[in-house]
Motif scaffolding. Structure first.
Motif, PDB file in Angstrom:
ATOM      1  N   HIS A   7       0.786  -1.148  -0.056  1.00  0.00           N
ATOM      2  CA  HIS A   7      -0.088  -0.016   0.143  1.00  0.00           C
ATOM      3  C   HIS A   7       0.914   1.364   0.036  1.00  0.00           C
ATOM      4  O   HIS A   7       1.573   1.617   0.901  1.00  0.00           O
ATOM      5  CB  HIS A   7      -0.871  -0.022   1.178  1.00  0.00           C
ATOM      6  N   HIS A  39      -4.926   6.192  -5.153  1.00  0.00           N
ATOM      7  CA  HIS A  39      -6.245   6.321  -5.035  1.00  0.00           C
ATOM      8  C   HIS A  39      -7.155   6.556  -6.536  1.00  0.00           C
ATOM      9  O   HIS A  39      -6.995   7.418  -6.946  1.00  0.00           O
ATOM     10  CB  HIS A  39      -6.653   7.893  -4.276  1.00  0.00           C
ATOM     11  N   GLU A  64      -6.315   1.658  -4.766  1.00  0.00           N
ATOM     12  CA  GLU A  64      -7.200   2.082  -3.400  1.00  0.00           C
ATOM     13  C   GLU A  64      -8.564   2.900  -3.820  1.00  0.00           C
ATOM     14  O   GLU A  64      -8.351   4.047  -4.034  1.00  0.00           O
ATOM     15  CB  GLU A  64      -6.480   2.936  -2.354  1.00  0.00           C
ATOM     16  N   HIS A  75     -11.994   2.826   2.586  1.00  0.00           N
ATOM     17  CA  HIS A  75     -11.179   2.635   1.566  1.00  0.00           C
ATOM     18  C   HIS A  75     -10.978   1.007   1.224  1.00  0.00           C
ATOM     19  O   HIS A  75     -10.736   0.287   2.204  1.00  0.00           O
ATOM     20  CB  HIS A  75      -9.605   3.272   1.639  1.00  0.00           C
ATOM     21  N   HIS A 191      -6.516  -0.032   6.084  1.00  0.00           N
ATOM     22  CA  HIS A 191      -6.135   0.708   7.349  1.00  0.00           C
ATOM     23  C   HIS A 191      -7.823   0.715   8.084  1.00  0.00           C
ATOM     24  O   HIS A 191      -8.078   1.785   8.285  1.00  0.00           O
ATOM     25  CB  HIS A 191      -5.706   2.147   7.082  1.00  0.00           C
ATOM     26  N   ARG A 223      -0.763   3.194   9.026  1.00  0.00           N
ATOM     27  CA  ARG A 223      -1.633   4.181   9.843  1.00  0.00           C
ATOM     28  C   ARG A 223      -2.248   3.532  10.953  1.00  0.00           C
ATOM     29  O   ARG A 223      -3.076   3.950  11.639  1.00  0.00           O
ATOM     30  CB  ARG A 223      -2.889   4.666   8.751  1.00  0.00           C
ATOM     31  N   ASP A 248       1.421   2.480   3.537  1.00  0.00           N
ATOM     32  CA  ASP A 248       0.332   3.993   3.036  1.00  0.00           C
ATOM     33  C   ASP A 248       1.248   5.170   2.876  1.00  0.00           C
ATOM     34  O   ASP A 248       0.764   6.286   3.225  1.00  0.00           O
ATOM     35  CB  ASP A 248      -0.792   4.228   4.098  1.00  0.00           C
TER      36      ASP A 248
HETATM   37 MN    MN Z   1      -6.547   5.260   2.712  1.00  0.00          MN
END
Ligand code: MN
Ligand code: AMP
Ligand code: MN
Ligand code: MN
Length: 277
Positions: A7, A39, A64, A75, A191, A223, A248
């Protein structure tokens, strides 16, 4: 120990590094298997894959996807996706569309809060005129001297509950998972420790997610706190979900955890990559 990071973000969405720069950083940090998961956008995959292969790393195409579930934004990460799949790319294009209108509304709320010209300011940080994310507003607000860092811009203005937050309708969970499946991928809850849901609501979400064929959940995330690693490992075991791991990572100066520097998964979970190699 396998160094795997499933990620992270490039400047195709709201990261800072180009796809190739991100892969080089991951390689320098010892990553052996990397997924790029921008994203709602897959246009960075080709460049990232080429660089990863040139450096002898294994590469996993990912995305994502932003969804709205019971009024909350969640997400879903798709891994091992075919980025040429039309169902996926058309679905992603649709959810990206809403970002400009949302951006106008965010800017007018920031103007009301004494921060003028935020739309044009944020646009200068956006990768294309079609992808505008809250991080781009946050970076503008830092550069213009309104906030000391990106975190403060979210905490004081941009996050849910703050004055410049604009509620937005993203994809629904059924569509998001179907796009991933039609593209041959597997769906993973990103997450889970970050959502504004009660434990009961999250359990209900996981029930739906499983029923739709969702297969995995991020257990170790940049996260998450170490306590949350254990909490979500237990949830992965309880729900029969595969466990994923991802930093992330967005930017050298913004992310708490660098790409490729996560601890291993807790014991007793089945890694999402168990049958990949
Ligand atoms: Mn996210
Ligand atoms: P958007 O899709 O434009 O609503 O932005 C969501 C992104 O904002 C997330 O993927 C994070 O990169 C970032 N974000 C959300 N909350 C925070 C926060 N508290 N601090 C820093 N970045 C955040
Ligand atoms: Mn982001
Ligand atoms: Mn992310």
């Amino acid at each position: 120990m396998l160094n795997i990071d499933l990620h992270c973000h490039s400047n195709i969405s709201d990261g800072i590094l180009s796809p190739a720069e991100l892969v080089m950083r991951a390689h320098a940090n010892g990553v052996q298997v990397l997924a790029l998961t921008d994203h709602d956008e897959v246009s960075g995959i080709a460049a990232a894959r080429a660089k990863a292969e040139a450096l002898g790393m294994k590469f996993v195409p990912g995305v994502e996807i932003s969804i709205t579930w019971a009024g909350a934004t969640l997400h879903i990460v798709g891994l091992q996706i075919d980025v040429t799949n039309k169902s996926l790319t058309q679905g992603l294009a649709e959810i990206r569309n809403g970002r400009l209108v949302r951006g106008r509304k965010i800017a007018s709320r920031l103007a009301a809060a004494g921060i003028p010209d935020a739309y044009d300011g944020a646009m200068k940080f956006a990768p294309t005129p079609h992808f505008l994310a809250r991080k781009h507003f946050a970076r503008f607000m830092v550069k213009a001297g309104h906030c000391k860092d990106v975190e403060e811009a979210f905490e004081s203005y941009l996050k849910s509950g703050q004055g410049a937050h604009v509620a937005h309708r993203w994809a629904n969970v059924t569509d998001a998972i179907n796009w991933i499946h039609r593209a041959g991928g597997i769906a993973v809850v990103a997450h889970p420790g970050r959502y504004r849901l009660t434990d009961e609501e999250f359990a209900r979400f996981l029930g739906e997610f499983k029923q739709l064929g969702g297969a995995g959940i991020e257990v170790v995330s940049g996260r998450h706190t170490p306590e949350q690693y254990e909490k979500y490992a237990a949830i992965a075991r309880r729900y029969g979900l595969l466990a994923s791991a991802g930093s992330d990572f967005h930017a050298p100066d913004e992310s708490r955890i660098d790409v490729g520097t996560l601890p291993p998964l807790p014991g007793g979970v089945k890694p999402v990559w168990h049958d990949w190699f």
